[in-house]
Design an enzyme around this catalytic site. Structure first.
Site, PDB file in Angstrom:
ATOM      1  N   LYS A 139       4.041  -5.372  -4.135  1.00  0.00           N
ATOM      2  CA  LYS A 139       2.828  -6.105  -3.755  1.00  0.00           C
ATOM      3  C   LYS A 139       2.443  -5.683  -2.346  1.00  0.00           C
ATOM      4  O   LYS A 139       3.256  -5.759  -1.414  1.00  0.00           O
ATOM      5  CB  LYS A 139       3.136  -7.595  -3.799  1.00  0.00           C
ATOM      6  CG  LYS A 139       1.998  -8.479  -4.223  1.00  0.00           C
ATOM      7  CD  LYS A 139       2.543  -9.888  -4.476  1.00  0.00           C
ATOM      8  CE  LYS A 139       1.440 -10.869  -4.729  1.00  0.00           C
ATOM      9  NZ  LYS A 139       1.958 -12.248  -4.756  1.00  0.00           N
TER      10      LYS A 139
HETATM   11  O1  G3P Z   1      -0.343 -15.953  -6.265  1.00  0.00           O
HETATM   12  C1  G3P Z   1      -0.725 -16.257  -4.967  1.00  0.00           C
HETATM   13  C2  G3P Z   1      -0.338 -17.630  -4.658  1.00  0.00           C
HETATM   14  O2  G3P Z   1       1.029 -17.743  -4.464  1.00  0.00           O
HETATM   15  C3  G3P Z   1      -1.093 -18.253  -3.576  1.00  0.00           C
HETATM   16  O3  G3P Z   1      -1.265 -19.532  -3.980  1.00  0.00           O
HETATM   17  O4  G3P Z   1      -1.705 -21.892  -3.736  1.00  0.00           O
HETATM   18  O5  G3P Z   1      -0.748 -20.578  -1.820  1.00  0.00           O
HETATM   19  O6  G3P Z   1      -3.110 -20.276  -2.497  1.00  0.00           O
HETATM   20  P1  G3P Z   1      -1.734 -20.629  -2.950  1.00  0.00           P
END
Ligand code: G3P
Length: 217
Positions: free
Chosen positions: A83
């Protein structure tokens, strides 16, 4: 639509996997921090029972260092997707790493143009962050639609990995648009099974089965 578990919590991934709902896993430095474990060690454990792509994120910001980190992460298992962030250095690293046959997930995508660049750099996955766009009063799902249209216009094979999915409604919308993959916290994926009429109907069936003295085994 493929489902990836967006977590570095091994127990949660195992539980979801037993339901047949894990086609892959995505992690990031924040999720690894939350697990309290070493990145290489926890990624290796996830890869020991998940056959699909397991995303592990670089922490370098310069292309050369990203490539070195990506190579090291890719040594963990053949199903690692490296990634990299959607920066010019990340795109450069993407091109080199995919050229070596590695899967690359380009993350932190917040615009259709960024997604177009990732596809041109040969990304295996593009990760548009739906929830974080919603957080600032933009429309995360509109971005998924735009990327779907652009990729379909030109036949790009980069898979749209709808990320930062926070709710069952996000999951449904991403599926309706045609995102190739959704990555979501296990709690969101499990919540997709819930419906009050299912609970009500089951309670009625069980009551009738008991009253009728039904037995199967
Ligand atoms: O897949 C990306 C994710 O982990 C981010 O999620 O909820 O931190 O915006 P969030």
């Amino acid at each position: 639509m493929k489902f990836f578990a967006d977590t570095a919590d091994v127990d949660a991934i195992r539980e979801l996997n037993e339901l047949g709902l894990v086609d892959g896993v995505t992690t990031n430095p924040s999720l690894v921090k939350k697990s309290g474990r070493d990145i290489v060690e926890v990624t290796r454990e996830i890869c020991s029972f998940i056959d699909g792509p397991v995303s592990a994120e670089v922490i370098a910001t310069e292309a050369g260092a990203m490539i070195e980190e990506g190579r090291k992460l890719a040594e963990i298992a053949p199903n690692i997707a490296v990634k990299v962030p959607l920066t010019l250095d990340g795109l450069k690293a993407c091109k080199v790493l995919t050229g070596e046959g590695k899967m690359v997930n380009v993350t932190l995508c917040f615009s259709a143009n960024q997604a177009l660049l990732a596809a041109k750099a040969g990304a295996t996955f593009i990760s548009p962050f739906v929830g974080r766009l919603d957080d600032i009063s933009l429309d995360g799902m509109e971005l998924i639609s735009e990327i779907r249209q652009i990729y379909d216009n030109y036949g790009f094979e980069t898979q749209i990995l709808a990320a930062s999915i926070r709710s069952v409604n996000h999951a449904k919308a991403a599926a309706l648009i045609g995102a190739d993959v959704m990555t979501a916290p296990p709690a969101v994926i499990k919540a997709m099974a819930a419906h009050p009429l299912t609970d009500k109907g089951l309670a009625a069936f069980l009551k009738d089965a008991k009253e009728a003295g039904l037995k199967i085994l």
